[in-house]
Design a protein around this motif. Sequence first.
Motif, PDB file in Angstrom:
ATOM      1  N   PHE A  21       0.825  -1.184   0.000  1.00 49.04           N
ATOM      2  CA  PHE A  21       0.000   0.000   0.000  1.00 49.04           C
ATOM      3  C   PHE A  21       0.868   1.247   0.000  1.00 49.04           C
ATOM      4  CE2 PHE A  21      -2.598  -3.303   1.899  1.00 49.04           C
ATOM      5  CZ  PHE A  21      -3.723  -3.221   1.120  1.00 49.04           C
ATOM      6  N   GLY A  22       0.371   2.298  -0.630  1.00 55.76           N
ATOM      7  CA  GLY A  22       1.092   3.557  -0.649  1.00 55.76           C
ATOM      8  C   GLY A  22       2.176   3.627  -1.704  1.00 55.76           C
ATOM      9  N   LYS A  23       2.185   2.709  -2.646  1.00 55.02           N
ATOM     10  CA  LYS A  23       3.231   2.689  -3.673  1.00 55.02           C
ATOM     11  C   LYS A  23       2.756   3.219  -5.018  1.00 55.02           C
ATOM     12  CE  LYS A  23       6.153   0.806  -0.879  1.00 55.02           C
ATOM     13  NZ  LYS A  23       7.123   1.622  -0.224  1.00 55.02           N
ATOM     14  N   ALA A  29       2.158  10.793  -4.536  1.00 57.16           N
ATOM     15  CA  ALA A  29       1.908  12.225  -4.693  1.00 57.16           C
ATOM     16  C   ALA A  29       1.232  12.790  -3.451  1.00 57.16           C
ATOM     17  CB  ALA A  29       1.050  12.480  -5.926  1.00 57.16           C
ATOM     18  N   GLN A  30       0.285  12.049  -2.857  1.00 57.12           N
ATOM     19  CA  GLN A  30      -0.370  12.503  -1.639  1.00 57.12           C
ATOM     20  C   GLN A  30       0.629  12.593  -0.486  1.00 57.12           C
ATOM     21  OE1 GLN A  30      -3.528   9.662  -1.171  1.00 57.12           O
ATOM     22  NE2 GLN A  30      -4.955  10.867  -2.400  1.00 57.12           N
ATOM     23  N   ILE A  31       1.512  11.630  -0.397  1.00 58.74           N
ATOM     24  CA  ILE A  31       2.536  11.644   0.650  1.00 58.74           C
ATOM     25  C   ILE A  31       3.459  12.846   0.463  1.00 58.74           C
ATOM     26  CG2 ILE A  31       4.574  10.421   1.529  1.00 58.74           C
ATOM     27  CD1 ILE A  31       2.976   7.783   0.838  1.00 58.74           C
ATOM     28  N   ASP A  32       3.869  13.095  -0.787  1.00 57.30           N
ATOM     29  CA  ASP A  32       4.725  14.248  -1.081  1.00 57.30           C
ATOM     30  C   ASP A  32       4.009  15.559  -0.777  1.00 57.30           C
ATOM     31  OD1 ASP A  32       6.692  12.509  -1.887  1.00 57.30           O
ATOM     32  OD2 ASP A  32       6.325  12.800  -4.035  1.00 57.30           O
ATOM     33  N   ASP A  33       2.719  15.648  -1.172  1.00 62.50           N
ATOM     34  CA  ASP A  33       1.941  16.863  -0.894  1.00 62.50           C
ATOM     35  C   ASP A  33       1.859  17.127   0.602  1.00 62.50           C
ATOM     36  OD1 ASP A  33       1.536  17.214  -3.585  1.00 62.50           O
ATOM     37  OD2 ASP A  33      -0.570  16.572  -3.559  1.00 62.50           O
TER      38      ASP A  33
END
Length: 150
Positions: A21-23, A29-33
């Motif tokens: 998950f999260g890959k 992009a959400q993690i970077d944002d």
Amino acid sequence: MSNVVRNGENAANNATTSNTFGKSVESQAQIDDAAQTGSHDLGAGEKLNLYRLEPIAAVDDPRWDNAPNHGTLIVAARTSGDARIVAAAGELDFMEVDAAPADDVTTVNASAFRDDKLYTVIEIEHGRADLQRGIVEGTVSVDTIISVQV
């Protein structure tokens, strides 16, 4: 999803899965944002693609009764799915007016841009660093909610 089996095998259940998950591009992009919140250069240098969202349903298609046809749009986005989200974000939302939605607290999921039977998404340029995520060309009408229509 666990590795539990029901096919007569006696496989050990260690409650793990091979899913990661999260890959995905969207997740990253959400993690970077989230990491850049408050930064002055949000998304700076991010390579985006240009997409054309074009209506494909017939004018008399009953799906247009639920969402208006905005015509063709050009958007800068990360993926084709993100292009639909960017376009839908341009529409007026129930959260912004004194109207109550029927099924949710937002109308973004009811957008014509999110319906693949109404709009198709075509990539027209790839990997440009000189763009900002958003609508580049075209107009999204704000009279999508009855309480603001004349």
